[in-house]
Every structure is written in C-alpha cells, then in structure tokens.
Design a protein around this motif. Structure first.
Motif, PDB file in Angstrom:
ATOM      1  N   VAL A  19       3.812  -4.877  32.444  1.00  0.00           N
ATOM      2  CA  VAL A  19       2.420  -5.044  32.486  1.00  0.00           C
ATOM      3  C   VAL A  19       2.376  -5.928  33.649  1.00  0.00           C
ATOM      4  CG1 VAL A  19       0.076  -5.752  31.426  1.00  0.00           C
ATOM      5  CG2 VAL A  19       1.888  -4.478  30.184  1.00  0.00           C
ATOM      6  N   LEU A  73      -7.286   0.521  29.254  1.00  0.00           N
ATOM      7  CA  LEU A  73      -7.318  -0.791  30.513  1.00  0.00           C
ATOM      8  C   LEU A  73      -8.152  -0.203  31.218  1.00  0.00           C
ATOM      9  CD1 LEU A  73      -4.362  -2.707  31.609  1.00  0.00           C
ATOM     10  CD2 LEU A  73      -5.712  -1.397  33.389  1.00  0.00           C
ATOM     11  N   MET A  77      -1.435   0.469  25.745  1.00  0.00           N
ATOM     12  CA  MET A  77      -1.851  -1.003  25.253  1.00  0.00           C
ATOM     13  C   MET A  77      -2.333  -0.984  23.982  1.00  0.00           C
ATOM     14  SD  MET A  77      -1.441  -2.745  28.259  1.00  0.00           S
ATOM     15  CE  MET A  77      -2.027  -2.909  29.968  1.00  0.00           C
ATOM     16  N   HIS A 124       6.521   0.324  17.802  1.00  0.00           N
ATOM     17  CA  HIS A 124       6.761  -0.405  19.217  1.00  0.00           C
ATOM     18  C   HIS A 124       7.677   0.198  19.767  1.00  0.00           C
ATOM     19  CE1 HIS A 124       5.832  -4.450  16.679  1.00  0.00           C
ATOM     20  NE2 HIS A 124       4.836  -3.724  16.759  1.00  0.00           N
ATOM     21  N   LEU A 162       8.184  -5.840  22.875  1.00  0.00           N
ATOM     22  CA  LEU A 162       6.746  -6.414  23.490  1.00  0.00           C
ATOM     23  C   LEU A 162       6.945  -7.508  24.476  1.00  0.00           C
ATOM     24  CD1 LEU A 162       3.938  -6.060  20.867  1.00  0.00           C
ATOM     25  CD2 LEU A 162       4.616  -4.768  22.779  1.00  0.00           C
ATOM     26  N   TYR A 203      -4.814  -8.950  28.058  1.00  0.00           N
ATOM     27  CA  TYR A 203      -3.628  -8.145  27.490  1.00  0.00           C
ATOM     28  C   TYR A 203      -2.317  -9.046  27.258  1.00  0.00           C
ATOM     29  CZ  TYR A 203      -6.053  -3.747  27.193  1.00  0.00           C
ATOM     30  OH  TYR A 203      -6.971  -2.725  26.794  1.00  0.00           O
ATOM     31  N   LEU A 224       0.340  -0.583  21.176  1.00  0.00           N
ATOM     32  CA  LEU A 224       1.154  -1.781  21.135  1.00  0.00           C
ATOM     33  C   LEU A 224       0.403  -3.010  20.533  1.00  0.00           C
ATOM     34  CD1 LEU A 224       3.113  -1.942  24.621  1.00  0.00           C
ATOM     35  CD2 LEU A 224       3.989  -1.085  22.513  1.00  0.00           C
ATOM     36  N   MET A 225      -0.822  -3.000  20.897  1.00  0.00           N
ATOM     37  CA  MET A 225      -1.693  -4.258  20.211  1.00  0.00           C
ATOM     38  C   MET A 225      -1.784  -3.980  18.731  1.00  0.00           C
ATOM     39  SD  MET A 225      -4.204  -4.856  23.560  1.00  0.00           S
ATOM     40  CE  MET A 225      -5.386  -6.232  22.598  1.00  0.00           C
ATOM     41  N   ILE A 282       2.451 -11.896  20.033  1.00  0.00           N
ATOM     42  CA  ILE A 282       3.119 -11.006  19.232  1.00  0.00           C
ATOM     43  C   ILE A 282       4.635 -11.099  19.164  1.00  0.00           C
ATOM     44  CG2 ILE A 282       3.783  -8.429  18.547  1.00  0.00           C
ATOM     45  CD1 ILE A 282       0.913  -7.814  19.845  1.00  0.00           C
ATOM     46  N   ASP A 310       7.632 -10.107  18.995  1.00  0.00           N
ATOM     47  CA  ASP A 310       8.551  -8.903  18.978  1.00  0.00           C
ATOM     48  C   ASP A 310       9.427  -8.684  20.448  1.00  0.00           C
ATOM     49  OD1 ASP A 310       8.261  -5.768  17.888  1.00  0.00           O
ATOM     50  OD2 ASP A 310       9.076  -5.940  20.019  1.00  0.00           O
ATOM     51  N   VAL A 313      -2.647 -11.410  24.674  1.00  0.00           N
ATOM     52  CA  VAL A 313      -2.356 -10.989  23.400  1.00  0.00           C
ATOM     53  C   VAL A 313      -1.035 -10.536  22.950  1.00  0.00           C
ATOM     54  CG1 VAL A 313      -3.073  -8.894  21.753  1.00  0.00           C
ATOM     55  CG2 VAL A 313      -4.728  -9.920  23.177  1.00  0.00           C
ATOM     56  N   PHE A 314      -0.456 -10.070  23.884  1.00  0.00           N
ATOM     57  CA  PHE A 314       0.958  -9.388  24.009  1.00  0.00           C
ATOM     58  C   PHE A 314       2.087 -10.589  23.581  1.00  0.00           C
ATOM     59  CE2 PHE A 314       1.174  -4.890  26.250  1.00  0.00           C
ATOM     60  CZ  PHE A 314       0.247  -4.683  25.344  1.00  0.00           C
TER      61      PHE A 314
END
Lengths: 578, 86
Positions: A134, A89, B50, B17, A127, A115, B53-54, A122, A124, A118-119
């Motif tokens: 974040v 980052l 990050m 994860h 996440l 970010y 995780l990505m 997913i 999950d 994108v997260f």
C-alpha cells in the motif's frame, strides 16, 4: 533564530551560502490547500490521470520483472494493481474531495494514512507485508499527483543547498545541472556518491553531518564549508561576513593553478604524464576541456540506466558515446562498461538486495550473466569508436577468466558488426579496471591480455582493507596511504610496465594532491579525476621532478603506517602548493 | 434486479487474508453485480482489497456475501467456493 554549527566530513571543496532545500527519501508531506468547488472536476481528473499513469508504470515494471526474474516475482505487482484499482480507496478520495474541498493530493495522503494505520493494528503477517505494498503504490500515486503540482528544483529562482539524509545516484541525477549550490547529508564518507557528484559539479559538499536534516528547515540559510566540513545553520552576521571573505580567498588560490591548466603535465625533468577527467554525463565534456583535461580517463555509464523504467537502447548508448568521442577527438576517452551494484542499483531490475552489495552480483558479473544487456553497450561503443579515440574498460574484473569471458562477448559483437557491414575501430584498446585485490595480485597475468590498466582505488582500498566506506563507524580505517594499498599499486604498475602497457588511476586517490608525488614516483602514467581537480594536479606535476618523486615513493613504501606516509608527504605537498 | 445474500463460514486456514483475499476481489470484479461483504457490524465493498482485508475475517468467522445485479447468482456461487474451500 539561533545559529547552529555542525561538523561533518569535508567531501568536496569550496564555500558557499544559500537557502536550504530538504530532499526527503520519498517522504512527501503534502500541505492542505483549499480549492474552489469549480475546481473539483479538474482535481478528479488530476487524480484519475495519476492513477492511469501509475497503472502504466506498474504494468511496465511487472512485464520487465516477469521477463527478468520470472512470473513468481512479478505476481507481487498484482497486489499493487489491486490496491491501485481499489474502489473503496478511490471512492473515499473522491467523496472526501467533494465534501472537504481541498487539494486531492492532500486528501489522498490522508486516506492512505488511514488505511496504513488500520492495517498496522491488525495482527497478521500477511497484512503487515501488504502495508508495504500500500505504501509503495501510495507513494507512486502521490508522486504522480505531485508531478503536476510540485514546484520542482529546476523552477527555483535562486540556488539552493540540498539537504538530505543521503543522496542516491538517481537522486542526484535528477538534480544534475539544476539550481544546486551545495550538498549536505547526514551520512556518507569522503568517497560517497554525493562527494563525487559535488566535485564534478564543482560545488562544495559536506557529508556525515549526522543531524543536519533534523536541525534544518527548508529555507534556513546555510553556510557550507566544504574545505573543513563545517555546516552553519542560520549564521549571525559576523559569521556570515567572515565566511564570505574566506570564500574569496579560496577562489584566489585556484587562480595560480588556473594559469597552467592548458600546459602539458610534464615534470621539471621532462617526464610527461596524462591528466584527464572523469565524467558521468556527456554534458561534462566541456568542463573537462575547460579545465585542461587531456582526455577522459573514466566515463561512467551507469546513468543511462537510472531514473527510468525501461532499458536504454543501443542507439541511445551510441549517440552519447559518439558525442563524447567527437568532442574529445583526438584525445582518448575510456568508457567503463556498466558498473551497477554496490551502492548503485538498476531501477529496471529490482535486483534482490545483497547482504553485502559490494561483494555481490554487480558490474562485470552482472554483464557476463546478462550478455543481452552487455552486448547492447559493447556494440554501441564499437560503433562510436570510428568518431574519435575510444577505449573500452571492464570494471571489477577479478581474474583472467572473467577478462576472457568478457572479451569473448566483445568478439561476438565484432563479428556481428562485421557481418552487418558496420564500421568500427578494429584496434580499439581494451583495458581492465584494477579494483579487486585478486586482480591487483595477478596483474602480471592480466597485463598479458590487456591493452591498459586503470586502477580504481575507491573499491580497491575498501576491498583490500576490508572497510565498508559507507559505514561511519569504520570509515576511519579507509586509508589510501596504507602500506598494503601502496604496495598493491606498486605491484600493478610494475606488472603493467613489464608487459609494456600503460597504467592510469581513476579513483579519488588520483586527484588527492597528497599522493601525487608517490604515484608519480611509482610510475603512474595517467591521472584521471573530476575536472575541477585537474588544474591543481597539473600545477603540482609541473612543480616537481620525476627523480625526486621516485625517491619520495621509495621512502614512502618503506614506512609502516598510513599516518607515517601522510606525515612524510603532507608538508612537502603543502610547500609546493603554497 | 436480483439480490442474493448468503451466510458463509470462512474455511480457509489463513482466513480471508493473503492470497484468498486477492483472489476474492479479482473474482468479484469480474461481475457487474454490486457485491457487499458483511461481518458483524462491518460492511465493506467486496470488490475492494482494502475492504476485504480490513474485515479481518479469520478461519471460522461468519460472513455474509451480498450480490445485487443481473449476474448476482453466479457471483455468489463463485465467491462462495473461494471462501469455503480449505
């Protein structure tokens, strides 16, 4: 620009015109600004400093949480720190900064967005939770980045109308005394925090204006009519003129009240009551004195704990109490001990969100569980008590048991001070804020162990009527004139007087002229209110006789509904104030 | 400069994860070596939460950990343990 008229709830009186200034719930939108290549090193430095500052904040927070809530809870912040120190980052921000040559706050915001998007794609659960980490960290960094860049409210040249979805106590604390001429919010009721602060700052406020944040842009001209609860966005010239005239008229009426502000609050037949002010900050003392307040009936102390990461020290408490005691001397000052919870949260503790915060872990319940924090404040109050006439009041007492527990802790503090040879007022009065129905019903028992009562109507009414005053859907049920409320108040006053202690009232009801006659007639000894309301209340008290008030109260208590009570007194009060 | 690469199948039931990812990054950051994690065409910095995780590496996915630097050998050894333990 078309004129838009919105109706909300009139929360604090007055009429004002000013440019809108939108305050988001930590939603920063950073505009893109080009920078010179020569500025890049400085921008990188700004970014690094923001990261360092954020890191310090998180570590402090983590330390405190681990002490207060345990290691487990504090581990959440490990994830925050990892995000904060994330190389990818940081590198991405710096490389884009060099390439795109725009302000670093903007780039950071864009990288963060990437970010998060994108997260969120997913699938999950873990996440998904990390997104909020974040987000949290991102906002912290952004705030620290903007801390150097943002034009803050205090730098504004002209007074603004603050427009927000809702204002929390920590929002308004940051604005206090800055250039704000009115508040307008989407949600909230007559007794919301925004309303209370607006009254104390003597500026108009309209709450519950539903769509105001959606319809207003920063910079739009707004008319805020806190008398009728109207907000007009971008008014035409004709409307503006008529409002400016209205504003003048409003000022004219209060002159009559102003004339009697320094006279005693004595009825025509010679019964004296005390009219005092409510404050949250020591800075408000001059305003109470200016408006003729005969004391401070409620000094709220929550603000010590807001907008900061650490806990206030005993010395900080002491200095503030000493100042207020000295300024008001020989008039009394009632200090209410920490009343956090409900709609006011401690930023230091990350207290788990109660499903029903008003029924949860707050006020005296919190203090009894955390005598370490409670004692700091009690010691400071005791120490300051030699500099004037201080009284101490516990909030949210629900019965004798809690009062005894609180007094036991106070007793420990007295002993400590004795041992340390520190002087304090040994006869300091210790009272109970009556705001829980169980306390109201057992007022006779509490009165035997208290030096005074103060009725906190805001909470008492919502508890007694089972109405969440912050929920717009049921806010209409919040009726101070409900027979149940009046009977409770009558019972409290009777129990107090039977035990020869005085009763004050420090909730909103005490400043509402509609109820003045009834309360006076029921024997209320002290009315405490925002300083702005004091002159009018004095005028009212001086215009009536106590005998007449007693009859009015008796009559009002025999009526069946709040509407009937209000109807019964409204015309009389309007006649007196005309 | 030592460069070590190792292909590993993720054994953790929650994949790379959750806490394993955080642990992975914490361990990776102890080393001076540059650490890269690859999965199919994706390649991320192994010291970045990050990034890890990505990568979205579930149980059973095949990843390659690369370390480059003096302590590369040791780094791979420790990181491998996290990914391979169940």
């Amino acid at each position: 620009m078309t004129m838009i008229i919105l109706k909300g709830i009139a929360a604090a009186p007055g009429i004002t015109v000013g440019p809108a200034y939108k305050v988001g719930k930590e939603e920063y939108v950073v505009p893109m600004e080009s920078i010179q290549p020569a500025d890049i090193p400085l921008q990188i430095q700004v970014f690094e400093e923001a990261l360092i500052k954020t890191r310090r904040e998180i570590i402090e927070l983590q330390k405190r949480i681990s002490v207060d809530m345990g290691q487990e809870e504090a581990q959440i912040f490990d994830a925050h720190l990892l995000v904060l120190e994330d190389r990818m980052l940081i590198e991405e921000v710096i490389s884009r900064l060099k390439k795109e040559q725009v302000n670093v706050a903007y780039i950071f915001q864009e990288v963060l967005k990437k970010y998060i998007s994108v997260f969120s794609k997913i699938e999950d659960e873990y996440l998904k939770e990390r997104i909020s980490d974040v987000n949290d960290v991102g906002k912290r960094i952004l705030r620290n980045l903007l801390g150097r860049e943002r034009k803050s409210l205090k730098d504004l040249q002209e007074k603004v109308v603050v427009v927000a979805h809702d204002l929390s106590p920590s929002d308004t604390a940051a604005m206090y005394k800055r250039s704000v001429c009115a508040f307008v919010t989407d949600i909230g009721g007559k007794t919301s925090h925004t309303a209370i602060i607006a009254k104390s700052l003597e500026i108009p406020a309209v709450v519950g204006a539903e769509t105001v944040t959606a319809k207003t842009q920063s910079g739009d001209i707004l008319i805020v009519d806190g008398n009728t609860g109207t907000v007009i966005i971008n008014p035409d010239e004709e409307t503006l003129d008529s409002y400016l005239q209205e504003e003048q008229k409003f000022k004219g009426v209060s002159e009559k009240f102003w004339a009697v502000k320094d006279m005693p609050a004595r009825t025509m037949d010679g019964v004296s009551v005390e009219i005092s002010g409510n404050i949250e900050f020591p800075d408000e003392v001059p305003s109470v004195k200016l408006h003729g307040g005969q004391g401070i009936g409620l000094y709220r102390t929550e603000f010590f704990y807001m907008n900061r990461k650490d806990l206030p020290t005993e010395e900080e408490h002491f200095q503030a109490y000493k100042f207020v005691a000295e300024q008001m001397n020989p008039h009394p000052v009632v200090i209410r001990t920490l009343d956090l919870g409900g709609d006011k949260f401690l930023s230091q503790f990350d207290i788990p969100k109660d499903m029903q915060p008003f029924l949860g872990w707050r006020a005296i319940r919190f203090c009894l569980a955390r005598p370490d924090i409670f004692k700091l404040q009690l010691r400071a109050i005791l120490r300051a008590s030699v500099f004037g006439k201080l009284k101490l009041m516990y909030p949210m007492i629900s019965g004798v048991e809690e009062l005894r527990q609180a007094n036991a802790i106070l007793g420990d503090c007295r002993e400590e001070l004795n041992r340390e040879g520190i002087a304090f007022d040994k006869d300091i009065e210790v009272g109970v804020m009556i705001e829980v129905p169980s306390a109201a019903i057992t007022a006779d028992l509490l009165a035997k162990e208290s030096d005074f009562f103060s009725i906190g109507t805001n909470d008492l009414i919502q508890y007694a009527l089972a109405v969440d005053r912050t929920n717009e859907k049921v806010a209409y049920l919040y009726e101070p004139a409900h027979p149940a409320v009046l009977r409770m108040i009558g019972n409290i006053i009777e129990a107090a007087h039977a035990n020869e202690i005085r009763v004050g009232m420090c909730g909103e009801m005490a400043s509402d002229p509609i109820f003045a006659l009834i309360l006076l007639g029921m024997g209320l000894d002290e009315f405490s209110m925002p300083s702005l309301a004091i002159p009018q209340m004095k005028y009212l008290i001086r215009s009536v006789s106590a005998a007449d008030a007693r009859n009015t109260a008796r009559e009002a208590l025999s009526l069946s509904t709040a509407k009937e009570v209000e109807l019964f007194v409204r015309d009389r009060i309007n006649d007196i104030l005309k | 400069m030592t460069k070590v690469a190792k292909q590993i199948v993720v054994q953790k039931k929650e994949g790379l994860h959750a806490r394993p990812a955080a642990l992975f990054v914490q361990i990776a950051n102890k080393f001076d070596a540059k650490i890269t994690v690859k999965r199919d065409a994706d390649e991320v910095n192994g010291k970045s939460i990050m990034g890890i995780l990505m990568l979205g590496a579930e149980k059973g996915s095949v990843i390659i950990i690369e370390a480059e630097g003096k302590d590369a050998q040791q780094a791979i050894k420790e990181l491998e343990k996290i990914v391979e333990s169940e």
